[in-house]
Design a protein around this motif. Sequence first.
Motif, mmCIF file in Angstrom:
data_model
loop_
_atom_site.group_PDB
_atom_site.id
_atom_site.type_symbol
_atom_site.label_atom_id
_atom_site.label_comp_id
_atom_site.label_asym_id
_atom_site.label_seq_id
_atom_site.Cartn_x
_atom_site.Cartn_y
_atom_site.Cartn_z
ATOM 1 N N ASP A 19 -6.058 -3.840 0.631
ATOM 2 C CA ASP A 19 -7.178 -4.690 1.055
ATOM 3 C C ASP A 19 -8.352 -4.592 0.080
ATOM 4 O O ASP A 19 -9.024 -5.588 -0.202
ATOM 5 C CB ASP A 19 -7.624 -4.295 2.466
ATOM 6 C CG ASP A 19 -6.575 -4.637 3.517
ATOM 7 O OD1 ASP A 19 -5.731 -5.516 3.241
ATOM 8 O OD2 ASP A 19 -6.589 -4.011 4.599
ATOM 9 N N LYS A 78 0.385 1.754 -1.919
ATOM 10 C CA LYS A 78 1.251 1.891 -0.755
ATOM 11 C C LYS A 78 0.443 1.944 0.541
ATOM 12 O O LYS A 78 0.964 1.652 1.605
ATOM 13 C CB LYS A 78 2.165 3.110 -0.888
ATOM 14 C CG LYS A 78 1.502 4.435 -0.728
ATOM 15 C CD LYS A 78 2.514 5.544 -0.834
ATOM 16 C CE LYS A 78 1.823 6.886 -0.570
ATOM 17 N NZ LYS A 78 2.756 7.974 -0.618
ATOM 18 N N ASP A 79 -0.841 2.289 0.451
ATOM 19 C CA ASP A 79 -1.703 2.295 1.628
ATOM 20 C C ASP A 79 -2.299 0.910 1.852
ATOM 21 O O ASP A 79 -2.718 0.240 0.910
ATOM 22 C CB ASP A 79 -2.852 3.300 1.458
ATOM 23 C CG ASP A 79 -2.362 4.740 1.411
ATOM 24 O OD1 ASP A 79 -1.305 5.023 2.023
ATOM 25 O OD2 ASP A 79 -3.037 5.566 0.763
ATOM 26 N N LYS A 80 -2.359 0.483 3.098
ATOM 27 C CA LYS A 80 -2.880 -0.834 3.451
ATOM 28 C C LYS A 80 -4.350 -0.953 3.061
ATOM 29 O O LYS A 80 -4.791 -2.014 2.601
ATOM 30 C CB LYS A 80 -2.694 -1.056 4.956
ATOM 31 C CG LYS A 80 -3.271 -2.340 5.487
ATOM 32 C CD LYS A 80 -2.343 -3.482 5.265
ATOM 33 C CE LYS A 80 -2.851 -4.670 6.054
ATOM 34 N NZ LYS A 80 -2.932 -5.852 5.259
ATOM 35 N N SER A 81 -5.118 0.113 3.204
ATOM 36 C CA SER A 81 -6.550 0.040 2.879
ATOM 37 C C SER A 81 -6.765 -0.202 1.385
ATOM 38 O O SER A 81 -7.673 -0.951 0.998
ATOM 39 C CB SER A 81 -7.260 1.320 3.321
ATOM 40 O OG SER A 81 -6.746 2.428 2.601
ATOM 41 N N ASN A 82 -5.950 0.410 0.545
ATOM 42 C CA ASN A 82 -6.079 0.199 -0.898
ATOM 43 C C ASN A 82 -5.703 -1.229 -1.286
ATOM 44 O O ASN A 82 -6.330 -1.835 -2.162
ATOM 45 C CB ASN A 82 -5.220 1.194 -1.675
ATOM 46 C CG ASN A 82 -5.767 2.598 -1.607
ATOM 47 O OD1 ASN A 82 -6.920 2.803 -1.245
ATOM 48 N ND2 ASN A 82 -4.945 3.573 -1.935
ATOM 49 N N TYR A 114 2.257 3.629 -6.238
ATOM 50 C CA TYR A 114 1.815 4.755 -5.410
ATOM 51 C C TYR A 114 0.431 4.486 -4.828
ATOM 52 O O TYR A 114 0.177 4.750 -3.660
ATOM 53 C CB TYR A 114 1.791 6.041 -6.244
ATOM 54 C CG TYR A 114 1.261 7.228 -5.477
ATOM 55 C CD1 TYR A 114 2.040 7.859 -4.514
ATOM 56 C CD2 TYR A 114 -0.022 7.708 -5.709
ATOM 57 C CE1 TYR A 114 1.562 8.936 -3.798
ATOM 58 C CE2 TYR A 114 -0.520 8.780 -5.007
ATOM 59 C CZ TYR A 114 0.273 9.397 -4.062
ATOM 60 O OH TYR A 114 -0.214 10.459 -3.349
#
Length: 91
Positions: free
Chosen positions: A31, A25-29, A22
């Motif tokens: 990175d 799932k975000d690209k920023s996390n 969970y």
Amino acid sequence: MRQKALISGLAISTVSVGITTYLLKDKSNVDKVKGFVRSVKKAIPYKSSTQKSTSFPIHKAGHPDPLDTEDNKMVSEGSMFPVQYYNEKKQ
């Protein structure tokens, strides 16, 4: 008792995988995590196998020079510690 521990361990691992999925799932996390892993890798000292072999302090170990008479004499004499120890125990 053992079965309860196995089930609770499995449940904890499933929950942790779910939370990790969970959060990543975000690209920023993703990175951020990659950047953190790279910074940790840079902070850990690493030596390749070639660097280790050139900095090894013992150069003669296992390869005695037959012309080095002093070294050969020392090896042939052996250690006097076992002899001294045996003599002290015998008395």
